[in-house]
Design an enzyme around this catalytic site. Structure first.
Site, PDB file in Angstrom:
ATOM      1  N   GLU A 110     -29.729  30.349  -7.456  1.00  0.00           N
ATOM      2  CA  GLU A 110     -29.445  29.009  -7.934  1.00  0.00           C
ATOM      3  C   GLU A 110     -29.897  28.866  -9.374  1.00  0.00           C
ATOM      4  O   GLU A 110     -30.844  29.515  -9.814  1.00  0.00           O
ATOM      5  CB  GLU A 110     -30.132  27.978  -7.029  1.00  0.00           C
ATOM      6  CG  GLU A 110     -29.424  27.913  -5.692  1.00  0.00           C
ATOM      7  CD  GLU A 110     -30.028  26.922  -4.718  1.00  0.00           C
ATOM      8  OE1 GLU A 110     -29.267  26.394  -3.902  1.00  0.00           O
ATOM      9  OE2 GLU A 110     -31.235  26.683  -4.757  1.00  0.00           O
ATOM     10  N   CYS A 123     -32.372  25.967 -16.305  1.00  0.00           N
ATOM     11  CA  CYS A 123     -33.462  26.573 -15.541  1.00  0.00           C
ATOM     12  C   CYS A 123     -32.886  27.800 -14.830  1.00  0.00           C
ATOM     13  O   CYS A 123     -32.042  27.660 -13.950  1.00  0.00           O
ATOM     14  CB  CYS A 123     -33.975  25.524 -14.566  1.00  0.00           C
ATOM     15  SG  CYS A 123     -35.265  26.117 -13.482  1.00  0.00           S
ATOM     16  N   CYS A 130     -38.525  35.181  -3.845  1.00  0.00           N
ATOM     17  CA  CYS A 130     -39.790  35.477  -4.523  1.00  0.00           C
ATOM     18  C   CYS A 130     -40.730  36.119  -3.518  1.00  0.00           C
ATOM     19  O   CYS A 130     -40.800  35.678  -2.376  1.00  0.00           O
ATOM     20  CB  CYS A 130     -40.405  34.184  -5.075  1.00  0.00           C
ATOM     21  SG  CYS A 130     -41.882  34.458  -6.068  1.00  0.00           S
ATOM     22  N   CYS A 134     -46.451  30.922  -2.643  1.00  0.00           N
ATOM     23  CA  CYS A 134     -47.154  29.685  -2.958  1.00  0.00           C
ATOM     24  C   CYS A 134     -46.795  28.674  -1.867  1.00  0.00           C
ATOM     25  O   CYS A 134     -45.617  28.520  -1.534  1.00  0.00           O
ATOM     26  CB  CYS A 134     -46.758  29.180  -4.333  1.00  0.00           C
ATOM     27  SG  CYS A 134     -47.064  30.407  -5.622  1.00  0.00           S
ATOM     28  N   CYS A 137     -44.081  25.839  -2.359  1.00  0.00           N
ATOM     29  CA  CYS A 137     -42.795  26.191  -2.985  1.00  0.00           C
ATOM     30  C   CYS A 137     -41.795  26.675  -1.950  1.00  0.00           C
ATOM     31  O   CYS A 137     -42.087  27.559  -1.142  1.00  0.00           O
ATOM     32  CB  CYS A 137     -43.028  27.280  -4.041  1.00  0.00           C
ATOM     33  SG  CYS A 137     -41.500  27.892  -4.761  1.00  0.00           S
ATOM     34  N   GLY A 196     -38.013  32.978  -8.306  1.00  0.00           N
ATOM     35  CA  GLY A 196     -38.624  34.253  -8.641  1.00  0.00           C
ATOM     36  C   GLY A 196     -39.788  34.179  -9.613  1.00  0.00           C
ATOM     37  O   GLY A 196     -39.998  33.165 -10.283  1.00  0.00           O
ATOM     38  N   SER A 250     -48.418  28.331 -14.156  1.00  0.00           N
ATOM     39  CA  SER A 250     -48.469  27.464 -12.974  1.00  0.00           C
ATOM     40  C   SER A 250     -49.903  27.461 -12.462  1.00  0.00           C
ATOM     41  O   SER A 250     -50.274  28.318 -11.678  1.00  0.00           O
ATOM     42  CB  SER A 250     -47.527  28.005 -11.896  1.00  0.00           C
ATOM     43  OG  SER A 250     -46.210  27.956 -12.373  1.00  0.00           O
ATOM     44  N   LEU A 251     -50.688  26.509 -12.927  1.00  0.00           N
ATOM     45  CA  LEU A 251     -52.121  26.525 -12.618  1.00  0.00           C
ATOM     46  C   LEU A 251     -52.403  25.847 -11.274  1.00  0.00           C
ATOM     47  O   LEU A 251     -52.919  26.461 -10.356  1.00  0.00           O
ATOM     48  CB  LEU A 251     -52.898  25.863 -13.759  1.00  0.00           C
ATOM     49  CG  LEU A 251     -54.408  26.055 -13.709  1.00  0.00           C
ATOM     50  CD1 LEU A 251     -54.782  27.523 -13.845  1.00  0.00           C
ATOM     51  CD2 LEU A 251     -55.107  25.235 -14.792  1.00  0.00           C
ATOM     52  N   HIS A 252     -52.106  24.582 -11.170  1.00  0.00           N
ATOM     53  CA  HIS A 252     -52.120  23.819  -9.918  1.00  0.00           C
ATOM     54  C   HIS A 252     -53.479  23.585  -9.267  1.00  0.00           C
ATOM     55  O   HIS A 252     -53.574  22.785  -8.336  1.00  0.00           O
ATOM     56  CB  HIS A 252     -51.179  24.434  -8.865  1.00  0.00           C
ATOM     57  CG  HIS A 252     -49.792  24.668  -9.347  1.00  0.00           C
ATOM     58  ND1 HIS A 252     -49.104  23.752 -10.093  1.00  0.00           N
ATOM     59  CD2 HIS A 252     -48.960  25.720  -9.195  1.00  0.00           C
ATOM     60  CE1 HIS A 252     -47.906  24.226 -10.379  1.00  0.00           C
ATOM     61  NE2 HIS A 252     -47.794  25.426  -9.847  1.00  0.00           N
ATOM     62  N   ASN A 327     -42.291  18.004  -5.295  1.00  0.00           N
ATOM     63  CA  ASN A 327     -40.952  17.760  -4.761  1.00  0.00           C
ATOM     64  C   ASN A 327     -40.884  18.248  -3.324  1.00  0.00           C
ATOM     65  O   ASN A 327     -41.059  19.435  -3.071  1.00  0.00           O
ATOM     66  CB  ASN A 327     -39.902  18.506  -5.591  1.00  0.00           C
ATOM     67  CG  ASN A 327     -39.772  17.896  -6.971  1.00  0.00           C
ATOM     68  OD1 ASN A 327     -39.571  16.695  -7.117  1.00  0.00           O
ATOM     69  ND2 ASN A 327     -39.939  18.719  -8.004  1.00  0.00           N
ATOM     70  N   CYS A 370     -37.907  21.297  -9.190  1.00  0.00           N
ATOM     71  CA  CYS A 370     -38.805  22.465  -9.143  1.00  0.00           C
ATOM     72  C   CYS A 370     -39.200  22.787  -7.718  1.00  0.00           C
ATOM     73  O   CYS A 370     -39.621  21.909  -6.974  1.00  0.00           O
ATOM     74  CB  CYS A 370     -40.128  22.172  -9.840  1.00  0.00           C
ATOM     75  SG  CYS A 370     -39.982  21.774 -11.532  1.00  0.00           S
TER      76      CYS A 370
HETATM   77  N1  SAH Z   1     -42.525  31.792 -10.262  1.00  0.00           N
HETATM   78  C1  SAH Z   1     -42.739  31.103 -11.473  1.00  0.00           C
HETATM   79  C2  SAH Z   1     -41.543  30.324 -11.965  1.00  0.00           C
HETATM   80  C3  SAH Z   1     -40.736  29.549 -10.948  1.00  0.00           C
HETATM   81  S1  SAH Z   1     -41.459  28.129 -10.223  1.00  0.00           S
HETATM   82  C4  SAH Z   1     -43.940  30.213 -11.374  1.00  0.00           C
HETATM   83  O1  SAH Z   1     -44.449  30.015 -10.277  1.00  0.00           O
HETATM   84  O2  SAH Z   1     -44.395  29.767 -12.415  1.00  0.00           O
HETATM   85  C5  SAH Z   1     -41.364  26.862 -11.482  1.00  0.00           C
HETATM   86  C6  SAH Z   1     -42.437  25.772 -11.349  1.00  0.00           C
HETATM   87  O3  SAH Z   1     -42.179  24.906 -10.242  1.00  0.00           O
HETATM   88  C7  SAH Z   1     -43.827  26.338 -11.111  1.00  0.00           C
HETATM   89  O4  SAH Z   1     -44.795  25.676 -11.876  1.00  0.00           O
HETATM   90  C8  SAH Z   1     -44.024  26.039  -9.656  1.00  0.00           C
HETATM   91  O5  SAH Z   1     -45.371  26.069  -9.325  1.00  0.00           O
HETATM   92  C9  SAH Z   1     -43.386  24.691  -9.521  1.00  0.00           C
HETATM   93  N2  SAH Z   1     -43.079  24.303  -8.149  1.00  0.00           N
HETATM   94  C10 SAH Z   1     -42.809  25.105  -7.103  1.00  0.00           C
HETATM   95  N3  SAH Z   1     -42.574  24.373  -5.983  1.00  0.00           N
HETATM   96  C11 SAH Z   1     -42.674  23.076  -6.355  1.00  0.00           C
HETATM   97  C12 SAH Z   1     -42.507  21.846  -5.652  1.00  0.00           C
HETATM   98  N4  SAH Z   1     -42.147  21.820  -4.371  1.00  0.00           N
HETATM   99  N5  SAH Z   1     -42.677  20.700  -6.331  1.00  0.00           N
HETATM  100  C13 SAH Z   1     -42.981  20.725  -7.657  1.00  0.00           C
HETATM  101  N6  SAH Z   1     -43.139  21.854  -8.369  1.00  0.00           N
HETATM  102  C14 SAH Z   1     -43.003  23.019  -7.731  1.00  0.00           C
HETATM  103 FE1  SF4 Z   2     -42.722  32.314  -6.436  1.00  0.00          FE
HETATM  104 FE2  SF4 Z   2     -43.211  30.573  -8.436  1.00  0.00          FE
HETATM  105 FE3  SF4 Z   2     -42.470  29.706  -5.997  1.00  0.00          FE
HETATM  106 FE4  SF4 Z   2     -44.899  30.770  -6.340  1.00  0.00          FE
HETATM  107  S1  SF4 Z   2     -44.097  28.873  -7.278  1.00  0.00           S
HETATM  108  S2  SF4 Z   2     -43.469  31.205  -4.634  1.00  0.00           S
HETATM  109  S3  SF4 Z   2     -44.464  32.346  -7.837  1.00  0.00           S
HETATM  110  S4  SF4 Z   2     -41.219  30.926  -7.384  1.00  0.00           S
END
Ligand code: SAH
Ligand code: SF4
Length: 393
Positions: A110, A123, A130, A134, A137, A196, A250-252, A327, A370
């Protein structure tokens, strides 16, 4: 009687190739060495600057060579199998990638386009699925995973620009919002925030960025190309020194204990190491800040104490902080923080001197925001079943 499947071997596509690969392709056709450089430049211009869809458009290439090229290659791109347009103008494309060989049935990824009045951000995905998991995600729950090739990554930009009329002399589509006007690009920015982990496919990601940034072709500034990583520390330095795009982390979470849970890769590379890699990122400066993404999860990582700790941790890093409202996706184990909580968090970060925009979720209605991307075959099968039912009724 045995039925043999017809095996119409597909011609290689030149669209998405590097200069070196195009050169090799021409050599394989038997073109004399002294012509190669000039021919590569011509093809490069037609494919990446003009967005040509066929060799016949390439009028400064001799008729004979066009015929030869047609016989050996094509300019095939990933195919849009589904387009959804959100009420806010965000578009999500499900792309089918051309098969890479007899074993490969053609994967799907996508790709999301987010228009604003003065810019358009694409994007892109770097992998099918992936391998990291996480917990917040959706992409991380997808089973099937493979790296995208350089051409498949560049192909996402080419498809988007074709669809959006973003090549010289082309018309913008009339449905949905697409920035337009003299010299305005439909796609002005790229973020590797689709499916990814880009730094698990760093060679192809860097090669794709070089094509996207090439001044004779797609010509996007590397400052407008952002690679987002969950923290693959050993590759961060390399990305900076060999390629130099903008970096997002992506710190979180601000404590290893919690980050281990949310971003399991943290068990391998801890917050301290990750931030050191950011301090050392070649090219980072106050003018070129690193973005820290922080997803707001209700009751999990959203307290004022965590906001203060975040500010403390980022001392000495040229940073901006991007707060992302979580999200939701079907079956997700989290909820998004309340608006007041997000505002309080944002105020603390802002008062410490950091820009802290809260990212407005875009395309939520089409699951394009995201972390909502997922294109597993089961989902498609379910859709095909529904379509078949509809047709039968
Ligand atoms: N794998 C890479 C890039 C893709 S994810 C990464 O993790 O950085 C892109 C961004 O979306 C990242 O910051 C990820 O943590 C965030 N993300 C993933 N799932 C999400 C969700 N359900 N709601 C909001 N942000 C999310
Ligand atoms: Fe992969 Fe990024 Fe999603 Fe983590 S947030 S599962 S690294 S796509």
């Amino acid at each position: 009687m045995t039925l043999s499947h017809s095996t119409t071997a597909e011609k290689p596509s030149l669209a998405g190739m590097t200069r070196a690969q195009i050169g090799d392709a021409l050599r394989a056709l038997g073109l004399p060495e002294r012509e190669i450089r000039m021919r590569v430049s011509q093809l490069w211009h037609w494919i990446y600057f003009r967005g040509a869809r066929g060799f016949d458009e390439m009028l400064n290439v001799s008729k004979t060579l066009r015929v030869t090229l047609n016989g050996a290659f094509d300019l095939r791109l990933p195919e849009i199998v589904e387009e959804q347009i959100s009420i806010d103008g965000t578009r999500k494309w499900l792309l089918r990638l051309p098969s890479t060989g007899p074993q490969d049935k053609g994967a799907e990824v996508e790709c999301v386009y987010i228009p604003e009045s003065d810019r358009g951000t694409l994007c892109v995905s770097s992998q099918v699925g992936c391998t990291l998991t996480c917990t917040f995600c959706h992409t991380g729950t997808q089973k099937l995973v493979r790296n995208l090739t350089t051409a498949e990554i560049v192909g996402q930009l080419l498809v988007a620009r074709q669809r959006l009329g973003d090549f010289p002399g082309r018309e913008r589509p009339t449905d949905g919002l697409v920035p337009a006007g003299e010299g305005v690009r439909a796609v002005s920015n790229i973020v590797f925030m689709g499916m990814g982990e880009p730094l698990y496919n760093v060679e192809n990601v860097m090669a794709a960025i070089e094509i996207m940034a090439d001044g004779d072709g797609l010509s996007l500034s590397k400052r407008r190309i952002t690679v987002s990583t969950s923290g693959v520390v050993p590759q961060i330095e390399r990305l900076g020194s060999e390629c130099g795009p903008a970096l997002a982390i992506s710190l979180h979470a601000v404590r290893d204990e919690l980050r281990n849970e949310l971003v399991p890769l943290n068990r391998k590379y801890r917050i301290k190491e990750l931030l050191q890699a950011c301090r050392d990122y070649p090219g980072a400066s106050n003018a070129r800040r690193i973005t820290f993404e922080y997803v707001m999860l209700k009751g999990v990582n959203d307290s004022p104490a965590e906001a203060r700790e975040l500010v403390r941790l980022l001392k000495g890093v040229p940073a901006k902080i991007n707060l992302i409202p979580f999200n939701p996706w079907p079956g997700a184990p989290y909820e998004c923080s309340d608006w007041e909580t997000i505002e309080r968090f944002s105020d603390i970060v802002f008062n410490a001197g950091y820009a802290s925009p809260v990212r407005t979720p875009r395309g939520r209605d089409i699951l394009a925001a995201c972390g909502q991307l997922k294109s597993e075959t089961e989902k498609l099968r379910a859709r095909a079943r529904l379509a078949a039912q509809d047709a039968a009724e």
